[in-house]
Design an enzyme around this catalytic site. Structure first.
Site, PDB file in Angstrom:
ATOM      1  N   GLY A 169      26.229  53.372  37.857  1.00  0.00           N
ATOM      2  CA  GLY A 169      25.657  52.641  36.739  1.00  0.00           C
ATOM      3  C   GLY A 169      25.068  51.299  37.118  1.00  0.00           C
ATOM      4  O   GLY A 169      24.020  50.899  36.602  1.00  0.00           O
ATOM      5  N   CYS A 217      40.680  37.180  32.451  1.00  0.00           N
ATOM      6  CA  CYS A 217      41.708  36.482  33.229  1.00  0.00           C
ATOM      7  C   CYS A 217      42.441  37.447  34.155  1.00  0.00           C
ATOM      8  O   CYS A 217      43.061  37.042  35.119  1.00  0.00           O
ATOM      9  CB  CYS A 217      42.700  35.766  32.312  1.00  0.00           C
TER      10      CYS A 217
END
Length: 388
Positions: A72, A326
């Protein structure tokens, strides 16, 4: 728990056994280079063209409009850079959205170095583009609109048919990153007026490092890789025959009776969404409730961080992911969730659960048993909850 429950199918999927079976001969005896002329090589060439036909059939394209890539990311890069550099004499303005995959966002950022201007469309609270905003963004020098078919984090499905119609009316190329959508919802590139479409094998129970770019006949696009004459002189490099065969088989399996398969996955998804909202207070569902991918569940739990949830789920044998970046070392939450208007503190408490054909009601039931306890335990330790 002895068994691993895999609920991160938006990240990658388990390869189908039938796909492995189809690939195996091309990893062993049928090893010929498809560019050679002897019979061993011709078998490889034949296998590639058979897979090309399967990929084309899956999106109602012509086989000569399908170009195999490494996945992709390459397809997105090729589509956007290829259109930009081949058409810069007509204009240097591109329209995309602020919730695209980084393969699109970073490519657009790169093009700014070459004088291209990019308009990033905002999305509504449900993660869907406002068509009126799109119309306003179009300029005389707009050469490309790139809007993802369905979001990889929140699962919201964009109004692709409307966007394609507008692009066609204005004579603008339309690209869609359909990596999360192909094999999960029906797609017809002609009906939707799509000029370029990116897809990837490992999102639909195929192998990794293989994908394709659909380029509608007549589209003016530059090559990104130069070398040999593979892929009709459009994409140089010796073909990855086993993976191409795997992609062809995977997309054939995925798109066969797709609506029937989706009924089961949608049922599990809705049980999971309803269960989480009922059992866990202060839970927010991200993305559109109806216009979303069959297997996508994305929620935010207030007062806690997603990374802690993932670690505790892992100890219970559950694989999931967080919309929060995170988890990859950044202190910033997901750009997608922030684009929805969520506050940083809430966006940090996100959890993405993505289902596939291999998941069962037993998996969902188990998750709904353990997750409320995990969330409560984390909230009991959270300093954030005492501030509210």
């Amino acid at each position: 728990m002895d068994k691993t429950i895999y609920l991160d199918n938006a990240a990658t999927t388990k390869i189908d056994k039938e796909v492995i079976k189809a690939m195996l001969p091309y990893l062993t005896d049928q090893y010929g280079n498809p560019s050679s002329i002897y019979s061993l090589a011709r078998e490889s060439k034949k296998a590639i063209e058979s897979s090309r036909e399967e990929v084309a059939k899956a999106i109602n394209a012509k086989p000569n409009e399908i170009y195999f890539t490494s996945g992709g990311t390459e397809s997105d890069n090729w589509a956007i850079k290829g259109i930009a550099f081949a058409n810069e004499n007509k204009g240097k303005h591109i329209i995309t959205t602020n919730i695209e995959h980084h393969a699109v966002l970073h490519t657009c950022k790169y093009l700014k170095k070459y004088g291209f201007e990019v308009t990033y469309l905002p999305v509504k609270e449900n993660g869907i583009v406002d068509i009126n905003e799109l119309r306003k963004a179009i300029r005389e020098d707009t050469i490309l609109i790139s809007v993802m078919f369905a979001n990889n984090e929140i699962g919201s499905i964009q109004p692709i048919k409307e966007i394609g119609k507008i692009a066609k009316e204005k004579g603008i190329y339309f690209h869609t990153d359909a990596v999360q959508a192909v094999g999960k919802i029906p797609i017809d590139v002609n009906e939707l007026n799509i000029d370029l479409l990116s897809l990837s094998g490992h999102k639909l129970h195929g192998p990794k490092s293989i994908g394709a770019l659909y380029i509608k006949n007549g589209v003016k696009i530059s090559n990104m890789l130069h070398g040999g004459g593979q892929e009709r002189k459009m994409r140089a490099g010796t073909e990855n025959v086993p993976s191409i065969v795997g992609l062809g088989k995977a997309i054939e399996i995925a798109t066969e009776n797709i609506n029937e398969k989706n009924e089961k996955i949608i049922e599990l998804r809705d049980i999971l969404i309803n269960g989480l909202l009922e059992k866990i207070p202060d839970t927010i569902l991200n993305g559109d409730r109806e216009k979303r991918l069959p297997g996508n569940v994305n929620v935010c739990f207030k007062y806690i961080e997603g990374e802690s949830i993932l670690l505790m789920l892992d100890m219970k044998g559950v694989c999931a992911s967080s919309g929060s970046a995170c988890t990859s070392g950044s202190l910033e939450p997901s750009h997608v969730l922030l684009a929805l208007g969520l506050e940083h503190e809430i966006a940090h408490g996100s959890l993405r659960l993505t289902l596939s054909k291999y998941n069962t009601q037993k998996d969902v039931k188990y998750l709904l048993e353990i997750l409320p306890e995990i969330v409560q335990k984390l909230r009991d330790m959270s300093p954030l909850i005492n501030q509210n």
